[in-house]
Design a protein around this motif. Structure first.
Motif, PDB file in Angstrom:
ATOM      1  N   HIS A 231       0.834  -1.198   0.000  1.00 51.79           N
ATOM      2  CA  HIS A 231       0.000   0.000   0.000  1.00 51.79           C
ATOM      3  C   HIS A 231       0.882   1.267   0.000  1.00 51.79           C
ATOM      4  CE1 HIS A 231      -3.295   2.710   0.872  1.00 51.79           C
ATOM      5  NE2 HIS A 231      -2.608   3.177   1.914  1.00 51.79           N
ATOM      6  N   GLN A 232       1.933   1.283   0.827  1.00 49.57           N
ATOM      7  CA  GLN A 232       2.839   2.435   0.871  1.00 49.57           C
ATOM      8  C   GLN A 232       3.558   2.609  -0.469  1.00 49.57           C
ATOM      9  OE1 GLN A 232       5.070   1.096   4.281  1.00 49.57           O
ATOM     10  NE2 GLN A 232       4.224   2.735   5.583  1.00 49.57           N
ATOM     11  N   GLN A 233       3.942   1.517  -1.101  1.00 51.33           N
ATOM     12  CA  GLN A 233       4.614   1.592  -2.402  1.00 51.33           C
ATOM     13  C   GLN A 233       3.690   2.217  -3.445  1.00 51.33           C
ATOM     14  OE1 GLN A 233       6.067  -2.317  -3.483  1.00 51.33           O
ATOM     15  NE2 GLN A 233       7.243  -2.509  -1.580  1.00 51.33           N
ATOM     16  N   GLU A 234       2.425   1.762  -3.456  1.00 55.25           N
ATOM     17  CA  GLU A 234       1.457   2.314  -4.413  1.00 55.25           C
ATOM     18  C   GLU A 234       1.224   3.799  -4.154  1.00 55.25           C
ATOM     19  OE1 GLU A 234      -2.013  -0.152  -4.037  1.00 55.25           O
ATOM     20  OE2 GLU A 234      -0.913  -1.937  -4.731  1.00 55.25           O
ATOM     21  N   GLU A 235       1.090   4.159  -2.877  1.00 58.93           N
ATOM     22  CA  GLU A 235       0.885   5.560  -2.505  1.00 58.93           C
ATOM     23  C   GLU A 235       2.074   6.423  -2.957  1.00 58.93           C
ATOM     24  OE1 GLU A 235       0.424   8.187   1.575  1.00 58.93           O
ATOM     25  OE2 GLU A 235      -0.170   6.063   1.626  1.00 58.93           O
ATOM     26  N   ALA A 236       3.266   5.931  -2.758  1.00 60.75           N
ATOM     27  CA  ALA A 236       4.468   6.676  -3.156  1.00 60.75           C
ATOM     28  C   ALA A 236       4.541   6.804  -4.674  1.00 60.75           C
ATOM     29  CB  ALA A 236       5.714   5.974  -2.621  1.00 60.75           C
ATOM     30  N   ARG A 237       4.226   5.747  -5.402  1.00 64.31           N
ATOM     31  CA  ARG A 237       4.249   5.809  -6.877  1.00 64.31           C
ATOM     32  C   ARG A 237       3.246   6.839  -7.386  1.00 64.31           C
ATOM     33  NH1 ARG A 237       4.749  -0.046  -6.615  1.00 64.31           N
ATOM     34  NH2 ARG A 237       6.884  -0.593  -7.162  1.00 64.31           N
ATOM     35  N   ARG A 238       2.028   6.846  -6.798  1.00 66.50           N
ATOM     36  CA  ARG A 238       1.007   7.815  -7.210  1.00 66.50           C
ATOM     37  C   ARG A 238       1.478   9.243  -6.955  1.00 66.50           C
ATOM     38  NH1 ARG A 238      -2.686   4.169  -5.048  1.00 66.50           N
ATOM     39  NH2 ARG A 238      -2.791   5.311  -3.087  1.00 66.50           N
ATOM     40  N   ALA A 239       2.062   9.461  -5.770  1.00 66.46           N
ATOM     41  CA  ALA A 239       2.522  10.814  -5.413  1.00 66.46           C
ATOM     42  C   ALA A 239       3.652  11.260  -6.346  1.00 66.46           C
ATOM     43  CB  ALA A 239       2.991  10.848  -3.966  1.00 66.46           C
TER      44      ALA A 239
ATOM     45  N   SER B 103       2.818  15.380  -6.602  1.00 64.47           N
ATOM     46  CA  SER B 103       2.401  15.984  -5.338  1.00 64.47           C
ATOM     47  C   SER B 103       3.457  15.874  -4.239  1.00 64.47           C
ATOM     48  CB  SER B 103       1.086  15.358  -4.861  1.00 64.47           C
ATOM     49  OG  SER B 103       1.271  13.978  -4.597  1.00 64.47           O
TER      50      SER B 103
ATOM     51  N   LEU C  98       8.784  11.938   0.354  1.00 60.60           N
ATOM     52  CA  LEU C  98       8.244  10.598   0.602  1.00 60.60           C
ATOM     53  C   LEU C  98       9.170   9.787   1.515  1.00 60.60           C
ATOM     54  CD1 LEU C  98       6.923   9.878  -2.988  1.00 60.60           C
ATOM     55  CD2 LEU C  98       5.544  10.218  -0.940  1.00 60.60           C
TER      56      LEU C  98
ATOM     57  N   ARG D 269       8.430  10.978   4.948  1.00 59.16           N
ATOM     58  CA  ARG D 269       7.097  10.571   5.368  1.00 59.16           C
ATOM     59  C   ARG D 269       7.066   9.096   5.784  1.00 59.16           C
ATOM     60  NH1 ARG D 269       2.259  10.654   1.132  1.00 59.16           N
ATOM     61  NH2 ARG D 269       3.144  12.705   0.757  1.00 59.16           N
TER      62      ARG D 269
END
Length: 182
Positions: free
Chosen positions: A147-155, A160, A166, A169
Motif C-alpha cells: 500500500h505504501q509503495q502504491e501511494e508513493a508511486r502515485r505521489a 504531489s 516521501l 514521510r
C-alpha cells in the motif's frame, strides 16, 4: 629449526607435559599459549607461524592442540606451507608434511574438506530453490508495504511529493523511494 607449539584451553591447565614432549622430540624454541581451540586468532600461533622459515618444522603434540576444525587445520597448514616449512604432530603420525605419505594424507584430507564445502553449497542452493518454489521470500523484508509503495508511486507520478518528501514521510532512505520511481 624445529619450533614447538603448546596450547591449553584454560588457566587451570598446564603446558608442561606438552613442552617436555616437544623438547624430547627436538623442538628448539617452543611457543606456549592458553587459549580456546575454537578461537582462530591466537597470538602465539601467529607468532610461531611468522617465525617459520624455509626448511623449518612446526611441531605439536596432538592435532587438537593446533586446530579445532578441519577447516582451521587446513588454513593453518596452508600458512605453514607458504612459509616453506613442514609440520609434524607427535601423536598423529599421519600428520607429517615432512614425509611424502604425510603430505598425501593431508592432501586427501584437504580434498575431503573441499568436497564437503561443495556439498553444503549445493544443498543450500537446492533448499533455497525449493523455498522459492513454495513462495518463500528470500532476503530482507521490504521497507514499505504494498500500500505504501502504491501511494508513493502515485505521489511521484502526479508530482504531489518529491522523493525526499516521501522518504521522510515513510521513514526510509531516499534510495528506497528512488527504486520505486523506475
Amino acid at each position: 629449526m624445529i619450533f614447538g607449539y603448546a596450547r591449553v584451553s584454560t588457566d587451570g591447565q598446564s603446558v608442561d607435559a606438552q613442552v617436555k614432549a616437544l623438547r624430547a622430540a627436538g623442538a628448539e624454541k617452543i611457543f606456549r599459549e592458553t587459549a580456546s581451540g575454537a578461537k582462530t586468532d591466537r597470538a602465539q600461533l601467529r607468532r610461531v607461524i611468522a617465525a617459520l622459515g624455509e626448511g623449518d618444522t612446526l611441531l605439536v603434540t596432538r592435532l587438537d592442540r593446533l586446530a579445532r576444525s578441519t577447516r582451521d587445520l587446513l588454513n593453518t597448514l596452508d600458512a605453514v606451507a607458504k612459509a616453506g616449512a613442514g609440520f609434524r604432530s607427535l601423536h598423529d603420525a599421519w600428520a607429517d608434511t615432512t614425509t611424502p605419505h604425510g603430505r598425501l594424507m593431508l592432501t586427501v584430507l584437504g580434498g575431503l574438506a573441499e568436497f564437503e564445502r561443495d556439498l553444503i553449497h549445493a544443498r543450500t542452493g537446492e533448499g533455497r530453490e525449493r523455498a522459492k518454489a513454495r513462495g518463500v521470500h528470500m532476503g530482507r523484508p521490504p521497507a514499505l508495504t504494498r500500500h505504501q509503495q502504491e501511494e508513493a508511486r502515485r505521489a511521484l507520478a502526479d508530482g504531489s511529493a518529491t522523493q525526499a518528501d516521501l522518504a521522510r514521510r515513510f521513514n526510509v532512505n531516499r534510495s528506497t523511494i528512488s527504486r520505486l520511481a523506475t
